[in-house]
Write a protein that holds these residues in place. Structure first.
Motif, short mmCIF file in Angstrom:
data_model
loop_
_atom_site.label_atom_id
_atom_site.label_comp_id
_atom_site.label_asym_id
_atom_site.label_seq_id
_atom_site.Cartn_x
_atom_site.Cartn_y
_atom_site.Cartn_z
N PRO A 6 -6.62 -10.03 1.87
CA PRO A 6 -5.75 -10.69 2.80
C PRO A 6 -5.00 -11.74 2.26
N ALA A 7 -5.09 -11.90 0.94
CA ALA A 7 -4.09 -12.61 0.20
C ALA A 7 -3.05 -11.84 -0.33
N LEU A 8 -1.94 -11.68 0.50
CA LEU A 8 -0.77 -11.05 0.03
C LEU A 8 0.22 -11.81 -0.64
N PRO A 9 0.77 -11.23 -1.99
CA PRO A 9 1.86 -12.06 -2.42
C PRO A 9 3.29 -11.97 -1.57
N ASP A 10 4.28 -12.44 -2.10
CA ASP A 10 5.52 -12.57 -1.23
C ASP A 10 6.02 -10.96 -1.46
N LEU A 11 5.89 -10.18 -0.30
CA LEU A 11 6.54 -9.00 -0.36
C LEU A 11 8.06 -8.52 -0.28
N ASP A 12 8.72 -9.64 -0.61
CA ASP A 12 10.00 -9.67 -0.39
C ASP A 12 10.57 -10.20 -2.02
N ALA A 13 9.66 -10.56 -2.99
CA ALA A 13 9.98 -11.20 -4.13
C ALA A 13 10.75 -10.10 -5.00
N PHE A 14 10.34 -8.86 -4.99
CA PHE A 14 10.97 -7.79 -5.72
C PHE A 14 11.56 -6.67 -5.02
N ARG A 15 12.08 -7.10 -3.71
CA ARG A 15 12.69 -6.01 -3.13
C ARG A 15 14.17 -6.07 -3.35
N ASN A 94 2.14 -6.62 -20.94
CA ASN A 94 1.28 -7.24 -19.54
C ASN A 94 0.35 -6.29 -19.13
N ARG A 95 -0.81 -6.99 -18.57
CA ARG A 95 -1.96 -6.02 -18.35
C ARG A 95 -1.67 -5.73 -16.69
N PRO A 96 -1.66 -4.47 -16.29
CA PRO A 96 -1.04 -4.15 -14.67
C PRO A 96 -2.24 -4.75 -13.66
N GLU A 97 -1.58 -5.11 -12.59
CA GLU A 97 -2.43 -5.33 -11.34
C GLU A 97 -1.90 -4.84 -10.28
N PHE A 98 -2.68 -4.43 -9.32
CA PHE A 98 -2.55 -3.84 -8.03
C PHE A 98 -3.12 -4.68 -6.78
N ILE A 99 -2.38 -4.84 -5.71
CA ILE A 99 -2.94 -5.27 -4.37
C ILE A 99 -2.67 -4.38 -3.57
N GLU A 100 -3.70 -3.75 -2.78
CA GLU A 100 -3.33 -2.69 -1.66
C GLU A 100 -3.12 -3.53 -0.53
N VAL A 101 -2.08 -3.12 0.20
CA VAL A 101 -1.73 -3.60 1.29
C VAL A 101 -1.87 -2.70 2.53
N PRO A 102 -2.67 -3.41 3.39
CA PRO A 102 -2.85 -2.73 4.91
C PRO A 102 -1.43 -2.11 5.43
N ALA A 103 -1.68 -0.82 5.88
CA ALA A 103 -0.48 -0.19 6.20
C ALA A 103 0.32 -1.16 7.55
N PRO A 228 2.34 -4.66 -5.28
CA PRO A 228 1.72 -4.49 -3.99
C PRO A 228 2.00 -2.85 -3.75
N VAL A 229 0.78 -2.21 -3.20
CA VAL A 229 0.88 -0.73 -3.03
C VAL A 229 0.27 -0.55 -1.55
N VAL A 230 0.58 0.73 -1.12
CA VAL A 230 0.31 1.07 0.14
C VAL A 230 0.18 2.61 0.00
N LYS A 231 -0.86 3.37 0.98
CA LYS A 231 -1.27 4.73 0.99
C LYS A 231 -0.24 5.15 1.88
N CYS A 232 0.32 6.40 1.18
CA CYS A 232 1.56 7.17 2.05
C CYS A 232 0.82 7.58 3.43
#
Length: 512
Positions: A6-15, A94-103, A228-232
């Motif tokens: 539920p703790a999502l990052p700023d999803l516009d920061a790297f758009r 840098n160590r990679p990190e992922f946050i899965e975002v609900p569709a 932030p990643v999401v499943k296709c």
């Protein structure tokens, strides 16, 4: 992959849109509209990034040349153009990190089209070069998975529109994706694949890297933030949830059977028609306010293009990594973008022991097959200056002493100078001055002239200055605070008849 959080990052920061908004008018050309037939000409004339609000009949803005300058790439990485390779190299650790975002919360899936709803010809895709086989989607980052390792492979591939839901893809050159496809098509299997269109320049740099491992992590490492990643929607691939567009589908199992091309390649010449696999679209997802992206490739202004700048930075980073274990003190690396960003490389090096310039040349020869010419200079040469590099080549180089040639090396197949050969030659140019012994000063004939700075101790008189030690004329002016110098000439003439003066081998004045 982690579970949805539920703790999502700023999803516009790297758009992409936010990056474009960060550019001032000196870096971004805004144009209200343009026919798709005119887009290539607009991009070819502009060294700036270009944003066309209404391309053709589309309400989706189109941007191009976003990564087409070193300054814009440096802005994306929050650094300076000179420090760019070192910053990217640092971030790769840098160590990679992922946050899965609900569709339901993934911006790139705010609008979803599937099956017959999909239509590539409704996207603002334009003809890029006069002899291209069709309009191309050229700024697409591809995501696939190796079924044997589970690793995600990431690259940059173009898509030639073949119809509403089909496109050609270039898989002729050796690559991880080609190897994966041949393995799966050889088993009679389709290959799921997804393309992100509309990405921050950081993601494009990550996609060009060739570092063993799960390459999805490179996007996180270079961003310096969790990805932030999401499943296709129609396959199990994980893709950036903050992209502008995702085009999902598969490469069919038929193999290299469809003609693809010609196309204006990144080396500045056309690539011929080749047999390639066919891509089939299963879904197109996008942001509500998405920006479509095209990449500038080839043409008369190669140094302005996205591909040349991206290739140049990738080349610099890979070489920097190779040099870290080959020599002691690298001061700078620059790959000239005007030739495509990979053939000619300049290295500034502080040599500590004899032979380090040659070691650097050998390391570069072995690290990247595409590099043909390596120029190594001392730190006093600005590797970003064509004029200084030409001066160093003209005054610090002897071909029978300083030229290193290696033949029979792996080469870039697209290089037209190969004339069809599979291997080529590489040349190294040692433009460094002779290495000095510790504590010694370079002879006068190797010192670079510059305007006088009038530094040094002050004395009560010229005579007192000369009694202290031999002095250059500049030092005599500094010693007396002279704003002219001509009075010192007169003093020297008048004094010589009373007290003999002499000059040493470097021209310093002193009493006999």
């Amino acid at each position: 992959m982690p579970s949805p959080s539920p703790a999502l990052p700023d999803l516009d920061a790297f758009r992409l849109r936010r990056f474009l908004e960060s550019l001032d008018e000196g870096a971004l050309l805004r144009q209200p509209e343009a026919a798709l037939r005119d887009v290539a000409a607009v991009l070819e004339r502009s060294p700036k990034a270009v944003l066309i609000e209404r391309p053709g009949d589309s309400d989706t803005p189109l941007c191009g040349n976003a990564a087409g300058s070193r300054e814009r790439l440096a802005l994306a990485f929050d650094t300076t153009p000179a420090d760019l390779p070192a910053e990217v190299t640092r971030r790769l650790r840098n160590r990679p990190e992922f946050i899965e975002v609900p569709a339901s919360q993934a911006p790139v899936q705010q609008i979803v089209l599937q099956g017959d709803e999909c239509d590539l010809t409704r996207l603002p895709v334009h003809l890029q070069h006069g002899l291209d086989g069709a309009p191309y989607i050229s700024a697409s980052i591809d995501f696939t998975r190796d079924p044997d390792t589970g690793w995600t492979n990431v690259g940059v591939r173009r898509l030639m529109l073949r119809g509403r839901r089909t496109a050609g893809i270039d898989l002729v050159a050796p690559s991880d994706l080609r190897a994966l496809y041949l393995k799966q098509s050889g088993r009679g299997q389709r290959m799921p694949i997804a393309f992100a269109v509309g990405s921050n320049p950081i993601d494009h740099i990550a996609a060009t890297m060739r570092i063993p491992g799960d390459e999805l992590g490179l996007l996180s490492s270079l961003r310096g933030a969790p990805l932030p990643v999401v499943k296709c929607v129609t396959n199990d691939l994980m893709v950036p949830a903050d992209a502008e567009f995702i085009i999902e589908g598969y490469l069919d199992e038929a193999g290299h059977v469809e003609p693809e091309g010609p196309y204006g390649e990144f080396l500045g010449y056309y690539g011929v028609v080749k047999k390639n696999p066919l891509f089939h679209v299963t879904a197109i997802t996008r942001r509500r306010d998405a920006v479509f992206q095209t990449a500038t490739i080839s043409g008369p202004n190669m140094a302005w293009t996205d591909t040349a700048q991206l290739n140049a930075l990738r080349t610099e980073v890979m070489i920097w990594r190779a040099l870290e274990t080959a020599v002691r003190e690298v001061r700078g690396v620059f790959a000239a973008p005007a030739n495509g960003g990979m053939f000619n490389v300049r290295i500034a090096l502080q040599q500590r022991v004899p032979g380090e310039a040659r070691n650097a040349i050998a390391a570069v020869f072995g690290s990247l097959s595409n590099v043909k010419h390596v120029f190594v200079v001392d730190p006093d040469i600005d590797i970003f200056s064509d004029a200084q590099m030409d001066w160093a080549l003209g005054t610090r180089f002897q071909a029978d002493r300083d030229l290193v040639i290696q033949t029979g090396m792996r080469a870039m197949p697209l290089d037209p100078s190969l004339n069809g050969a599979r291997t080529g030659a590489k040349a190294g140019f040692d433009l460094t001055l002779p290495l000095l012994a510790p504590g010694t000063e370079r002879p006068l004939e190797y010192r670079v002239p510059a305007a006088p700075r009038y530094e040094g101790a002050r004395f009560a008189s010229i005579e007192a200055a000369l009694e202290d030690s031999p002095k250059y004329f500049e030092e005599l002016m500094a010693a007396t605070g002279s704003n002219d110098g001509r009075e010192i000439v007169r003093w020297l003439e008048d004094t010589a008849s009373k007290r003999p003066l002499a000059r040493d081998e470097e021209g310093r004045y002193h009493f006999r």
